[in-house]
Structures are given as structure tokens and as C-alpha cells.
Scaffold this motif. Structure first.
Motif, mmCIF file in Angstrom:
data_model
loop_
_atom_site.group_PDB
_atom_site.id
_atom_site.type_symbol
_atom_site.label_atom_id
_atom_site.label_comp_id
_atom_site.label_asym_id
_atom_site.label_seq_id
_atom_site.Cartn_x
_atom_site.Cartn_y
_atom_site.Cartn_z
ATOM 1 N N SER A 191 13.045 6.085 0.043
ATOM 2 C CA SER A 191 13.931 5.225 0.847
ATOM 3 C C SER A 191 14.990 4.577 -0.031
ATOM 4 O O SER A 191 16.184 4.602 0.299
ATOM 5 C CB SER A 191 13.124 4.136 1.562
ATOM 6 O OG SER A 191 12.099 4.711 2.340
ATOM 7 N N THR A 212 9.016 1.867 -11.148
ATOM 8 C CA THR A 212 8.675 3.186 -11.689
ATOM 9 C C THR A 212 9.852 4.126 -11.452
ATOM 10 O O THR A 212 10.254 4.325 -10.300
ATOM 11 C CB THR A 212 7.425 3.769 -10.992
ATOM 12 O OG1 THR A 212 6.384 2.792 -11.027
ATOM 13 C CG2 THR A 212 6.949 5.041 -11.682
ATOM 14 N N LYS A 331 3.747 11.878 -7.890
ATOM 15 C CA LYS A 331 4.228 10.842 -6.985
ATOM 16 C C LYS A 331 5.188 11.616 -6.121
ATOM 17 O O LYS A 331 5.809 12.554 -6.616
ATOM 18 C CB LYS A 331 5.051 9.813 -7.767
ATOM 19 C CG LYS A 331 4.385 8.497 -8.014
ATOM 20 C CD LYS A 331 5.252 7.687 -8.938
ATOM 21 C CE LYS A 331 5.662 6.368 -8.348
ATOM 22 N NZ LYS A 331 4.577 5.410 -8.194
HETATM 23 P P1 NA7 Z 1 7.556 4.585 -1.801
HETATM 24 O O1 NA7 Z 1 7.763 5.998 -2.141
HETATM 25 O O2 NA7 Z 1 6.162 4.063 -1.778
HETATM 26 O O3 NA7 Z 1 8.444 3.721 -2.794
HETATM 27 C C1 NA7 Z 1 8.312 2.335 -2.877
HETATM 28 C C2 NA7 Z 1 9.060 1.831 -4.084
HETATM 29 O O4 NA7 Z 1 8.972 0.432 -4.136
HETATM 30 C C3 NA7 Z 1 8.491 2.357 -5.396
HETATM 31 O O5 NA7 Z 1 9.546 2.571 -6.275
HETATM 32 C C4 NA7 Z 1 7.610 1.210 -5.831
HETATM 33 O O6 NA7 Z 1 7.369 1.163 -7.205
HETATM 34 C C5 NA7 Z 1 8.450 0.041 -5.408
HETATM 35 N N1 NA7 Z 1 7.671 -1.170 -5.241
HETATM 36 C C6 NA7 Z 1 6.661 -1.384 -4.373
HETATM 37 N N2 NA7 Z 1 6.186 -2.630 -4.521
HETATM 38 C C7 NA7 Z 1 6.901 -3.195 -5.525
HETATM 39 C C8 NA7 Z 1 6.880 -4.466 -6.152
HETATM 40 N N3 NA7 Z 1 6.007 -5.388 -5.784
HETATM 41 N N4 NA7 Z 1 7.755 -4.708 -7.137
HETATM 42 C C9 NA7 Z 1 8.624 -3.758 -7.516
HETATM 43 N N5 NA7 Z 1 8.705 -2.540 -6.955
HETATM 44 C C10 NA7 Z 1 7.842 -2.263 -5.979
HETATM 45 O O7 NA7 Z 1 8.175 4.235 -0.365
HETATM 46 P P2 NA7 Z 1 9.477 4.860 0.319
HETATM 47 O O8 NA7 Z 1 9.722 4.091 1.553
HETATM 48 O O9 NA7 Z 1 10.581 4.959 -0.652
HETATM 49 O O10 NA7 Z 1 9.067 6.330 0.654
HETATM 50 C C11 NA7 Z 1 7.871 6.591 1.368
HETATM 51 C C12 NA7 Z 1 7.819 8.019 1.761
HETATM 52 O O11 NA7 Z 1 8.695 8.249 2.852
HETATM 53 C C13 NA7 Z 1 8.277 8.995 0.728
HETATM 54 O O12 NA7 Z 1 7.373 9.224 -0.275
HETATM 55 C C14 NA7 Z 1 8.573 10.209 1.579
HETATM 56 O O13 NA7 Z 1 7.373 10.875 1.917
HETATM 57 C C15 NA7 Z 1 9.170 9.607 2.804
HETATM 58 P P3 NA7 Z 1 6.048 1.877 -7.823
HETATM 59 O O14 NA7 Z 1 6.361 3.342 -7.763
HETATM 60 O O15 NA7 Z 1 4.900 1.514 -6.920
HETATM 61 O O16 NA7 Z 1 5.928 1.345 -9.171
#
Ligand code: NA7
Length: 542
Positions: A191, A212, A331
Motif C-alpha cells: 500500500s 523494513t 515478505k
Molecule cells: P503490509 O505489507 O503489512 O505493510 C505494512 C507496512 O507498515 C510495513 O512496511 C511495516 O513494516 C510497516 N509498519 C507496520 N507497523 C509499523 C509501525 N508500528 N511502525 C513502523 N512501520 C510499521 O501492508 P500493506 O497494506 O502495504 O499490504 C498488505 C497486502 O496487501 C500486501 O502484502 C499485498 O498482498 C496487498 P514492517 O515490514 O512490519 O517492518
């Protein structure tokens, strides 16, 4: 939006969710002559594609493969405009399907199912909604989606922020005007990666908070190739059938060699050619062992990292954007349009949260361990409580009052990702333990719905009242799913596939990685053997 206002007290089936899966389930239930209603929390049909309307939202599966196959006339008539379909186009398609098949009539919008309890005496489900409906149904079909419960960032203070904030999956229907604003994005999953280039164009200044770094491949999106469309339409039944029997749900040539058995030159040429296809599977499917052998995976990961270094002009920024510490593909990899290029803009900044973790959301913006940043708006692209969140959001109780939450306390279990022991006549479309998120979702959805419809018709034809996964079959399937996962690099990575993005969630690889075709064959075999592994009321099969 029109939807049925009256809901009978007794139905053959209640379906939860009016996305692709719920709507198609309704279509099949009607064909079986069953009375059914679909309850949908959103104000319109569409599921994932109703909610995720952030700027740049787009499917990572190519348009010609991301559509229903059950209506041969529709697949000929419908015209996609781009290689990859945008959210508005997919939503228009879903609305069209709903209208074409007169499905809205049995969809109850703006209504969230809160509870579903099985009554052993009547062998029926009592389903309750937040608008006061109490419905007794023989079957309950959970078509709730794999990515439908948003996850907030685990830092305090969101309620203190004086500007505006938005979660990508709950974007306002009237798009947001960011002109002149300082905007923050937290999250660089699919997203975030789709939204960032567009937000950068719209905002005065954009700051990306990355925890990440992800592997992002280019879409090379653009107007759809009309010749390709004509070719596919001329052979759609064959194209669909090949997809159904493939690994991912779209037929691609299967790799035959290890990445480590070819020369570096050959490997690079192969990766380059596949990179230029602009899709998710090209590079990852170049060799047999990219998802099972770390050294093989490193060759592909290095290739992607080199592309990032080539694209991002500031070496320090490029370095931060390089994904490290997890194998490529373990991932969910992302597809982007101009993602890395966006970081070459003077008005876009990158904050590496590995160096300076996010501490809190303040009145004025975000505070990391280093300093406070001020913003007018914050975009949370922080993902979902994936794969189990939407099931567990409902108070589901099976035999002996057993809750699904208790049953899944150590991680989700179920037979074929379709049914759960202790929960008769309850079905989980694209549930954990099925290929679901590792596949083209529509192919998996159609297969699940068709299979469930076949089972319901079998029950009726044989005068049977309930079907329930046996504990033994569920256990055996769970072992198989786990073993398949463990043969890969996936379990080594902290990902939402593993539940690792939600604090406290059991760490389990939740999808079946054996492939769509293999899985389909297994389901066919189970049905062919009298629904082996399911207990059918009045007769025990398997
Ligand atoms: P994702 O792929 O779960 O990405 C969420 C992002 O948000 C990821 O980069 C996370 O980092 C980051 N994140 C989550 N919580 C935090 C906090 N507390 N602090 C900083 N960053 C954070 O969700 P999407 O909506 O992008 O995509 C979901 C799915 O939709 C995708 O995989 C496709 O199948 C379509 P992290 O990697 O956890 O370190």
C-alpha cells in the motif's frame, strides 16, 4: 446503494462479506435454489476493493487474469484499460457483476456481522449483526477476506495528533487534497509503495517512515495491449483452465534449474529479461530454488538491490532502501510504478526507523528516537491483521460453545482452509491453510466457492443435514501445510504470512504453499471420495 431491507428470520445460508468471494457464493447459492443473504459492513459491495481506495491502489495481478471466469459472456464483454487494474476499475467491475446478476437484491449493506453461534439442537447457526438482525441459517459462509482488518502502528499518541490522519485501507470516499501539505507516510508494504509516488506529486513535502525496506519490482504498467487481449479472449477457457492447474493461478512456464547451477552471466540475463516483464512471479520463478535455498535467493536479491542502487541517485538513500535481513519473496514482494525514482525528488525524504525508531505520535507530528517531525497529515500504510483477523473479529461459537478464538489460540487450524472441526456447516473461503494469499485470489475464490456449492448440493441430494471437518483430517492437513511451509524460506522471515506484524499473534505460516493446482486436485479427490475427512451427518465419510 440499493440493498434488501428485509431479512427473513430463517435462511438456508448467511454469507459474511460482499467482496469477490461473497458475491460469487451468493450467485452459486441461488443456483442451488437456496435462500441466502450477504451481510456487508461496507456501504457498497467490493470488499477489499471497496475499502482500499488510497491513491495508487492497484492489483498486482494483471487485469486479464484478475476477473471471474464463471460468466463466459462477461469475460468477453468486459474491457480492462490497463495492464494492471486500478482500484476504481476493479470496483466498477465488481459493481457491474453485482448488477448483471441481480445480486444486490440479497446483499445487506452497512451491516456488520457480530456473532455466529451454532445450536446443536436445531443444527443451525444463529447470526447476529450490529443492526439488530438475528437470523437462523443452516449454513454460514465466511467470505471475510484475508486482508480486511486494518492494523494501527503500535506507537502511542495518534489521538493527540492535531492534523489529519488516514489509514490506506479506510480512505475517505472523497479523495483527500494534500496540496501545500507536509505529509508523512508510515509503512512501505504494497500500500505504501503504491501510494508514495502519487502522494509525492500531490503534497508539498513527503516524508516516508520505513521500518523494513521491501523488495519492489516495476509494473511497467500502461494501457493494456489490445493484441494480447484479443489473444487471451480467443482462448479464455484454456487460459483459465491452465491457471487453475498452475502454482499461482496463472500459467507460467515452470522453472527447471537451480539458480546455482547456471553461470552468473546467464543468471543475470535471465533476471533482466524477467524483470522487464514487470510482474510478481517473473524473477521469483526463474529458478526452482529461489524460495527454498538462501544462497540461490541471494542471487535474485542481489539483482534487485543492484537495480535499486542504479535508480536512486543519492547513495545514502539508496543504501537505506536496500532490503536486507529477509529473503526476497518471503515478505510479500511489491509491485510499484516509479517507487524508487520518487526518492530522487527534493521534496521527498526517507527516515529509516531501524536507525531511529518511531517513539510516538505527537500533537504536531511524529517523534523518533532522534527528533520530532511536523506534519499536516499522516498516512498510515501499516497493513492488516492478516488472514485470521476478520474471522476472529466475529464471535464465532461452534459445538459445546467452543469459540473460534480459543480454537485458534495457537494459530489457525482447519481442514483444507475450508472448514474447522467443531464448527459444522461453517465455511471459510480462502481460509488459512489454503493457497489464498499465495495465489491469484480470484482463481482461489472461484475454486472454493464451486467446491462448497458442490458439497451443499451433495448434502441436499443425500438428505444430509451437517458437514464438519474431522479432527484427524484437520490435524493431518495442518501438518502437511506446516511441512510444505518449512521446506521454504518463508518461516524464517517476520511477515504478515507468519502473523509477525501483529504483536502477540501466534507465529505460524498461515498459507498453503503446495500450489493452486495441487490443492485443487486434493479438494477434488476429497469430494470424489465422498468428502473424505469430513463427517457428514447421517453417514461418515473417510
Ligand atoms: P503490509 O505489507 O503489512 O505493510 C505494512 C507496512 O507498515 C510495513 O512496511 C511495516 O513494516 C510497516 N509498519 C507496520 N507497523 C509499523 C509501525 N508500528 N511502525 C513502523 N512501520 C510499521 O501492508 P500493506 O497494506 O502495504 O499490504 C498488505 C497486502 O496487501 C500486501 O502484502 C499485498 O498482498 C496487498 P514492517 O515490514 O512490519 O517492518
Amino acid at each position: 446503494m440499493s440493498s434488501s431491507s428485509t431479512v427473513p428470520a430463517e435462511l438456508d445460508a448467511v454469507v459474511v462479506g460482499a467482496g469477490f468471494s461473497g458475491l460469487y457464493m451468493l450467485y452459486r447459492l441461488r443456483e442451488l435454489g437456496m435462500s441466502a443473504r450477504v451481510f456487508e459492513a461496507g456501504d457498497d459491495v467490493g470488499g477489499t476493493w471497496y475499502w482500499n481506495r488510497y491513491p495508487g491502489a492497484r492489483c498486482d495481478v494483471e487485469s486479464m487474469h484478475y476477473s471471474f471466469s464463471f460468466d463466459p459472456e462477461l469475460e468477453q464483454e468486459w474491457e480492462w484499460t490497463e495492464k494492471y487494474p486500478s482500484q476504481p476499475e476493479i470496483l466498477a467491475y465488481i459493481r457491474h457483476v453485482a448488477e448483471r446478476h441481480d445480486l444486490r437484491h440479497d446483499v445487506v449493506l452497512s451491516t456488520r456481522v457480530t456473532a455466529a453461534h451454532f445450536d446443536e439442537g436445531s443444527r443451525r447457526w444463529t447470526v447476529r449483526t450490529d443492526r439488530g438482525h438475528v437470523v437462523s441459517a443452516r449454513y454460514c459462509v465466511l467470505a471475510v477476506g484475508c486482508l480486511s482488518v486494518p492494523k494501527a502502528p503500535e506507537v502511542p499518541g495518534l489521538e493527540n495528533f492535531r492534523g489529519s490522519w488516514y489509514h490506506t485501507s479506510q480512505w475517505p470516499e472523497d479523495d483527500v487534497d494534500f496540496s501545500g501539505q507536509r505529509v508523512a507516510v508510515i509503512g512501505t508494504g504494497s500500500s505504501g509503495i503504491q501510494a508514495i509516488p502519487i502522494l509525492a506529486e500531490r503534497a508539498a513535502e513527503l516524508t516516508v517512515f520505513q521500518r523494513t525496506a521491501n523488495f519492489c519490482l516495476p509494473t511497467f504498467n500502461g494501457p493494456i495491449d489490445r493484441e494480447m487481449v484479443a489473444e487471451i479472449k480467443a482462448t479464455y477457457p484454456e487460459v483459465r483452465e491452465a491457471g487453475r492447474n498452475s502454482g499461482f493461478g496463472i500459467a507460467i512456464e515452470a522453472p527447471t534449474r537451480s539458480a546455482l547451477e547456471v553461470s552468473e552471466d546467464e543468471r543475470l540475463r535471465t533476471y533482466e529479461e524477467r524483470w522487464n516483464r514487470g510482474n510478481l512471479t517473473g524473477v521469483l520463478q526463474a529458478y526452482t530454488d529461489l524460495l527454498t535455498d538462501q544462497a540461490a535467493n541471494d542471487t535474485a536479491a542481489d539483482f534487485v538491490r543492484d537495480r535499486i542502487r542504479e535508480t536512486v541517485t543519492d547513495p545514502a538513500t539508496a543504501e537505506k532502501l536496500l532490503p536486507r535481513g529477509h529473503a526476497f519473496g518471503t515478505k510479500r514482494p511489491c509491485l510499484g510504478t516509479g517507487y524508487y525514482e520518487t526518492f530522487n525528488r527534493d521534496d521527498v525524504h526517507l527516515v529509516d526507523l531501524r536507525e531511529t525508531p518511531l517513539v510516538e505520535i505527537t500533537e504536531r507530528g511524529l517523534r523518533t528516537s532522534e527528533r520530532e517531525y511536523e506534519f499536516d497529515s499522516i498516512v498510515l500504510a501499516t497493513g492488516f491483521d492478516a488472514m485470521t483477523g476478520a474471522f476472529l473479529a466475529i464471535d464465532i461459537r461452534g459445538r459445546d460453545g467452543l469459540t473460534l478464538r480459543e480454537k485458534w489460540s495457537q494459530g489457525p487450524v482447519g481442514y483444507l482452509g475450508l472448514g474447522v472441526a467443531g464448527f459444522p456447516n461453517l465455511f471459510t473461503i480462502t481460509g488459512p491453510g489454503s493457497p489464498s494469499v499465495l495465489s491469484n485470489m480470484i482463481v482461489s475464490i472461484e475454486q472454493h466457492v464451486d467446491w462448497i456449492a458442490g458439497l451443499l448440493s451433495h448434502l441436499d441430494a443425500n438428505g444430509l443435514s451437517t458437514v464438519e471437518a474431522s479432527e484427524a483430517a484437520e490435524k493431518e492437513w495442518g501438518e502437511h501445510v506446516r511441512e510444505c511451509g518449512e521446506a521454504t524460506l518463508y518461516p524464517k522471515t517476520d511477515s504478515w504470512y507468519m502473523g509477525a506484524n501483529v504483536p502477540g499473534k501466534p507465529r505460524v505460516f498461515m498459507a498453503y504453499i503446495g500450489g493452486v493446482g495441487v490443492y485443487r486436485e486434493k479438494c477434488r479427490e476429497v469430494a470424489g471420495n465422498g468428502y473424505e475427512g469430513f463427517v457428514l451427518q447421517g453417514s461418515v465419510a473417510g
